[in-house]
Design a protein around this motif. Structure first.
Motif, short mmCIF file in Angstrom:
data_model
loop_
_atom_site.label_atom_id
_atom_site.label_comp_id
_atom_site.label_asym_id
_atom_site.label_seq_id
_atom_site.Cartn_x
_atom_site.Cartn_y
_atom_site.Cartn_z
N ALA A 10 0.82 -1.16 -0.13
CA ALA A 10 -0.22 0.08 -0.15
C ALA A 10 0.68 1.29 0.01
N GLU A 11 0.30 2.27 -0.33
CA GLU A 11 1.14 3.71 -0.17
C GLU A 11 1.38 3.91 0.96
N SER A 12 0.64 3.61 2.07
CA SER A 12 0.79 4.12 3.54
C SER A 12 0.20 3.22 4.44
N ALA A 13 0.57 2.93 5.65
CA ALA A 13 0.08 2.11 6.67
C ALA A 13 -1.56 2.64 6.88
N SER A 14 -1.71 3.92 6.70
CA SER A 14 -3.22 4.44 6.76
C SER A 14 -3.92 3.89 5.80
N ASP A 15 -3.72 3.67 4.53
CA ASP A 15 -4.43 3.13 3.20
C ASP A 15 -4.78 1.71 3.94
N ILE A 16 -4.09 0.84 4.54
CA ILE A 16 -4.38 -0.35 4.98
C ILE A 16 -5.58 -0.12 6.02
N THR A 17 -5.14 0.55 7.19
CA THR A 17 -6.33 0.43 8.30
C THR A 17 -7.45 1.59 7.81
N ASP A 18 -7.35 2.29 6.80
CA ASP A 18 -8.41 2.76 6.37
C ASP A 18 -9.44 2.03 5.47
N THR A 19 -8.88 0.88 4.99
CA THR A 19 -9.67 -0.19 4.20
C THR A 19 -9.99 -1.34 5.12
N PHE A 20 -9.38 -1.85 5.86
CA PHE A 20 -9.77 -3.05 6.78
C PHE A 20 -10.14 -2.60 8.11
N ALA A 21 -11.25 -3.21 8.84
CA ALA A 21 -11.58 -2.90 10.13
C ALA A 21 -10.60 -4.03 10.82
N GLU A 22 -10.20 -3.89 12.23
CA GLU A 22 -9.60 -4.81 12.86
C GLU A 22 -8.38 -5.17 12.58
N VAL A 23 -7.47 -4.59 11.77
CA VAL A 23 -6.09 -4.78 11.39
C VAL A 23 -5.23 -3.98 12.29
N GLU A 24 -3.79 -4.69 12.37
CA GLU A 24 -2.74 -3.73 12.81
C GLU A 24 -1.89 -3.68 11.61
N VAL A 25 -1.16 -2.78 11.31
CA VAL A 25 -0.01 -2.74 10.55
C VAL A 25 1.25 -2.82 11.30
N ALA A 54 -11.85 -9.60 2.56
CA ALA A 54 -12.90 -9.23 2.15
C ALA A 54 -14.10 -8.88 3.31
N GLN A 55 -14.22 -9.46 4.19
CA GLN A 55 -15.12 -9.45 5.34
C GLN A 55 -14.57 -8.22 6.12
N LEU A 56 -13.29 -7.84 6.33
CA LEU A 56 -12.88 -6.68 7.17
C LEU A 56 -12.97 -5.57 6.26
N ALA A 57 -12.84 -5.65 5.09
CA ALA A 57 -12.89 -4.61 4.20
C ALA A 57 -14.59 -4.11 4.16
N GLN A 58 -15.51 -4.97 4.08
CA GLN A 58 -16.95 -4.69 4.06
C GLN A 58 -17.23 -4.07 5.52
N GLN A 59 -16.62 -4.59 6.70
CA GLN A 59 -16.94 -4.10 7.87
C GLN A 59 -16.34 -2.61 7.99
N ARG A 60 -15.32 -2.45 7.15
CA ARG A 60 -14.70 -0.89 7.63
C ARG A 60 -15.56 -0.12 6.64
N ALA A 61 -15.92 -0.43 5.76
CA ALA A 61 -16.81 0.18 4.62
C ALA A 61 -18.26 0.46 5.51
N GLU A 62 -18.93 -0.19 6.26
CA GLU A 62 -19.93 0.15 6.90
C GLU A 62 -19.54 1.04 8.28
N GLN A 63 -18.42 0.68 8.81
CA GLN A 63 -18.13 1.85 9.88
C GLN A 63 -17.86 3.28 9.28
N ARG A 64 -17.53 3.28 8.12
CA ARG A 64 -17.10 4.53 7.31
C ARG A 64 -18.28 5.44 7.07
N ARG A 65 -19.54 4.97 7.24
CA ARG A 65 -20.68 5.55 6.87
C ARG A 65 -21.31 6.13 8.29
N ASP A 66 -20.75 5.64 9.62
CA ASP A 66 -21.19 6.28 10.70
C ASP A 66 -20.46 7.56 10.86
N PRO A 67 -21.00 8.45 11.38
CA PRO A 67 -20.19 9.78 11.57
C PRO A 67 -19.09 9.70 12.57
#
Length: 158
Positions: A10-25, A54-67
């Motif tokens: 990825a370009e950065s660690a935050s690209d990973i954590t912004d894409t996936f929930a519950e991951v540690e870089v 994929a499941q962690l990416a979907q989880q993060r996508a759902e979380q990102r909709r929350d203010p």
């Protein structure tokens, strides 16, 4: 407890954590050197999001909709109060560093007794995902945490 490991490009660690929930870089050079000998699969972010994560990416996508998504990210310290699901009305007061790892914790039991512990007391200390909007609703002030910490019982070293 266990962990699953991959190499993610990825370009950065935050690209990973912004894409996936519950991951540690892992960026620690010593850990990275040790892991280099492991037979790990390698993906770019898009491949991982469509594949094993994929499941962690979907989880993060759902979380990102929350203010409240990401409200706790970027802070040096975060203080939380959790309800203890095993003990009603038990609670946990926790202090976390910027990675989400606990530094100090107070357990408040149903009978009102308390026990304070620190990271030296725990055999494992996995980080929590501070991007998760659920934790934003559990935030307390440092003063609230310190008040509970001051009055908590500490186990004497033997």
């Amino acid at each position: 407890m266990g962990a699953l490991w991959w190499w993610i490009r990825a370009e950065s660690a935050s690209d990973i954590t912004d894409t996936f929930a519950e991951v540690e870089v892992i960026e620690d050079p010593d850990t990275r050197r040790r892991v280099e000998s492991w037979d790990l699969e390698e993906f770019d972010v898009a491949q991982a999001a469509a594949g094993p994560l994929a499941q962690l990416a979907q989880q993060r996508a759902e979380q990102r909709r929350d203010p409240s998504y990401g409200q706790l990210l970027g802070r040096e310290r975060v203080y939380l109060r959790f309800a203890d699901p095993a003990v009603d009305p038990g609670q946990w007061f926790t202090e976390h560093d910027e990675t989400g790892r606990r530094l100090r914790q107070v357990e408040v039991r149903a009978d009102g007794t308390t026990e304070a512990t620190t990271e030296t007391d725990w055999p494992m200390n996995p980080p929590i995902d501070l991007g998760d909007p659920e934790f934003a609703g559990m935030e307390i002030t440092q003063a609230e945490f310190e008040q509970v910490w001051e009055h908590a019982t500490r186990e004497e070293p033997t």
